[in-house]
Design an enzyme around this catalytic site. Structure first.
Site, PDB file in Angstrom:
ATOM      1  N   LEU B 227       0.813  -1.220   0.000  1.00 47.37           N
ATOM      2  CA  LEU B 227       0.000   0.000   0.000  1.00 47.37           C
ATOM      3  C   LEU B 227       0.850   1.276   0.000  1.00 47.37           C
ATOM      4  O   LEU B 227       1.727   1.438   0.858  1.00 47.37           O
ATOM      5  CB  LEU B 227      -0.921  -0.022   1.233  1.00 47.37           C
ATOM      6  CG  LEU B 227      -1.945   1.133   1.314  1.00 47.37           C
ATOM      7  CD1 LEU B 227      -2.972   1.029   0.209  1.00 47.37           C
ATOM      8  CD2 LEU B 227      -2.631   1.142   2.674  1.00 47.37           C
ATOM      9  N   ASP B 228       0.568   2.165  -0.948  1.00 45.02           N
ATOM     10  CA  ASP B 228       1.219   3.486  -1.020  1.00 45.02           C
ATOM     11  C   ASP B 228       2.735   3.407  -1.139  1.00 45.02           C
ATOM     12  O   ASP B 228       3.452   4.314  -0.720  1.00 45.02           O
ATOM     13  CB  ASP B 228       0.850   4.339   0.211  1.00 45.02           C
ATOM     14  CG  ASP B 228      -0.650   4.597   0.302  1.00 45.02           C
ATOM     15  OD1 ASP B 228      -1.289   4.619  -0.766  1.00 45.02           O
ATOM     16  OD2 ASP B 228      -1.168   4.756   1.408  1.00 45.02           O
ATOM     17  N   ASP B 229       3.209   2.319  -1.726  1.00 41.22           N
ATOM     18  CA  ASP B 229       4.658   2.107  -1.779  1.00 41.22           C
ATOM     19  C   ASP B 229       5.187   2.056  -3.205  1.00 41.22           C
ATOM     20  O   ASP B 229       6.391   1.927  -3.438  1.00 41.22           O
ATOM     21  CB  ASP B 229       4.987   0.789  -1.055  1.00 41.22           C
ATOM     22  CG  ASP B 229       6.465   0.603  -0.857  1.00 41.22           C
ATOM     23  OD1 ASP B 229       7.086   1.513  -0.282  1.00 41.22           O
ATOM     24  OD2 ASP B 229       7.000  -0.431  -1.307  1.00 41.22           O
TER      25      ASP B 229
END
Lengths: 284, 284, 284, 284
Positions: B227-229
């Site tokens: 996530l969000d990486d």
């Protein structure tokens, strides 16, 4: 320079506060130059900064405290008064990187920063020539291995001796102990080379480069015992791209660090900052 | 619109690369419009984007692959060719917030985004009227509790049916499964409402407000299973102060989200992005 | 530092240009580090910057000109070659304001600006101590009333004597004559304290304050015989408000001036600028 | 939404002003939400904005004027009172470009702009479908050749009929007559697509491209009878480079125009703007 007084107030929000303060000042014929206030809803706090010209002020400042006390008590105020004639005595801590130090010293000499600088403390000899150029005593106290406690004792003795009431960490590469931080609450300003809370701790430019961010930042903040966690005063960013190496980031970042640190510092020197919980209120 | 081809290349850096590519194109009389290259030292990679006018080009594009293959093999190239005549087929995923959706649709109709939009998928009915206004089919697939696997199966069937090769998450408030992400590598673009890596995950504006930052941000990035990486495409920030409530942050952030998402998207549609490890190279 | 050569080319746009240049360099085994090109459609010009490592380069740089001439003639190129080992010899002109001077000198000593600084010329004594600190000869040539012609003759004699090939006007408050400007085409860089073309000429901060703008700017540009009209290299702005006095504008502007001037200068020193008509192409 | 009153005051600066106003409000038990003031030294003016909650306010707002008059007279105040319950009635003027219009309408429907929009006036049919989508009457009044006087008469009749007290020129490509402007002093807001005073008048993006600037801008301002010369409310800029064509400038500029116009407008709707000579004071 106009001779002024600045009153900073923090208290529970209540009706009649502004009227009480304004009446008090009017009674003594204050010529108000700037007045700013802020209501923090979450904390139900009222915060105010009011600055007035002392030329016509009919109250002796030595008697201010006694005269203002009844109002302060009635509204449970946390307050302080600052006179423009009483300058901060600021110590600069620096390690090997000299760009923030040189910038601060030049701004100080140009009259941009209204303070005295009785001394510079470093863990290295490198920056001495800049201190010499500006005629400021430079003390080297090496820090390493196991001597932090001892080094801090020396530092604190120097600070006390010179009557220091504000410390600026101008890229000082050592972490101060919790005891040291506690001794100077909201009186130590640090520049961290990232947009906090991203990349707190060590080597932020390297980690920013590795993550591939498109903006790098810098953050001026008060130092508390938790690393890079104190109230943020000011932040800035600059655009970077895939073409920028780590060295480019470091170089671009230096411009940011200088600007953000000096702006944070100026606000403190002008008594424009109130801390409210973990946050700052900046009366610019 | 000029009819162009764009060649995107990533390979180990070696001498003679540019000459080989330039000679190949010159052989077929290509009129080069834009050429950009980048050397990534850490990965020892050579990355290139070259776009040429197809008007005079002497090679049938159906034969391009066979003709270019020898060079590609000689230099171990990871390469792809994109024709401006072959538009992306883009699906938009949206939940209840409509600001990014409305912005994308208006830009699309104004000709700013060169793509087809065969469908919009949402877990709510709310945005249907905007889809209707722009004449785009709108499918509602509720997501909740335990039906994510099932919902994603329905979504993927729709995507396949409509020949979708790019997905934009326009403030779609659901986390996609690792399987879904893996099925569309570097073909899902998300807008996250913080300057990553700060405030990844949920409620970034609330956390930014709580931390007292002086800048809020938005990040356009490719979605990976973490996530969000994923690789960051673009970031922007806007100044906030102690006077801004969470609602003010959310409102200011909407402007950022629109700009950063549309810019990220435009670069993808124009074949300006190469991914190199965890980072993007943007040939603007 | 890597020992490199940089080739800057400007010529009518034609097919085969990139191939011809790439082949030439490949013939002599050049390891290309950076290559950037730009097509200016309005002028039908092709502009290119290519930088390569000289370590493996098989052509003696003294023979470069003769070897490259046939290609240059074939494509009617306006070209020049720059060696990283051959540093610019830069003169700084300054009046009384020292902030840009101090900034440039510190950046220079930090290795941020790759050049020699054989002398500083001023019409006032004020900045001498900074020149002394950095060990650079400082010449005072008063300018006033009717002696401009004479003063410029003295200045030009000094510049010639010191082999100067780049002049930086670091807030030098005198207007150079057309003859002087013509003698150093695209070799004089000035910082103007407004976002040109707004507020060209005298007292830009005062006029910005009077007009009530919400942003102030600074512009780095090449000097031509028309005041503040030369090709713009770089611009920056900073936000101001009704609370800012003229003095605040001047102080905020100093930060801008430093950053914009040093950035403009660095691009020149790195041979990243090509002038195309009245505009600059910056290969960053 | 809280039901509030906002008092805007402009008068010669004198001691006792704040006390008089604060006492007046305290007398009627006002719960002050925001108070901001500014001293303009050049004009010796005191400007203030104070907003309070009407929930506990003990004075009937119909009686406010009579009650406040003595103070207003004593200090020679130019003042006005605004109730949050009394929304502006805003007309939007538009030509063919629809991006600002669509943006304003969407923000309005999202609750970001607190106003009524009784009508849209255009000289073209193009934008009608957007007006229809948002359910707002759309009037086409062609303007051309010699009919400006007549067209403006029609426009003013419509404005009067709909009780309009604020006009937004959302890229309306016609110049209003001096009579029209004079009829709506400080009640017409325009977005100009340059950072004024640079590139006032026609075709700013073309002229910016020709001049080779590195930043383009947009300016929200009040309209006066001198073209692009009214008090500036807000400005923004965005970076451009040699790679940007005029079309790129126009596209990038649209983002700026939307943001700067909507921000200017929001400040007006929230009664945050006081005009002082040729300048605005923005109480944000």
């Amino acid at each position: 320079m106009t001779n002024t007084a600045t009153l900073l107030i923090s208290c529970p929000d209540r009706k009649g506060l502004v009227a009480a303060i304004a009446n008090f000042l009017y009674t003594y014929d204050a010529n108000i130059l700037h007045a700013d206030q802020h209501q923090d809803e979450a904390e139900n706090l009222f915060l105010m900064r009011v600055e007035w010209d002392l030329a016509d002020f009919k109250l002796d400042m030595n008697a201010f405290s006694a005269a203002f006390q009844p109002i302060a008590e009635r509204f449970c105020m946390d307050w302080r008064i600052k006179l423009s004639s009483r300058k901060f005595r600021m110590a600069i801590f620096v390690s090997r990187y000299d760009h923030c130090l040189v910038d601060l010293l030049h701004r100080w000499q140009s009259g941009e920063l209204q303070c005295d600088i009785p001394l510079i403390i470093s863990n290295h000899e490198d920056c001495r020539r800049h201190a010499d150029f500006y005629g400021i005593p430079y003390y080297v106290i090496p820090v390493g291995g196991n001597n932090k406690r001892e080094a801090e004792a020396q530092q604190r003795a120097l600070l006390e001796e010179h009557g220091v009431d504000l410390i600026v960490l101008a890229r000082y590469m050592q972490v101060l102990s919790a005891e040291f931080c506690a001794a100077y609450p909201r009186r130590i300003i640090n520049i961290h080379h990232s947009f906090l809370p991203a990349f707190d701790g060590a080597k932020p430019y390297h980690r920013a480069h590795e993550r591939g961010v498109k903006l790098i930042g810098a953050t001026g903040h008060y130092v508390t015992e938790v690393l890079d966690d104190g109230p943020i005063i000011e932040q800035g960013v600059i655009r970077v791209s895939h073409r920028d190496t780590i060295d480019d980031l470091i170089q671009k970042g230096r411009d940011l660090e200088r600007m953000v640190l000096s702006r944070s510092l100026r606000w403190h020197l002008d008594h424009r900052i109130l801390v409210c919980g973990k946050k700052t209120v900046i009366f610019d």
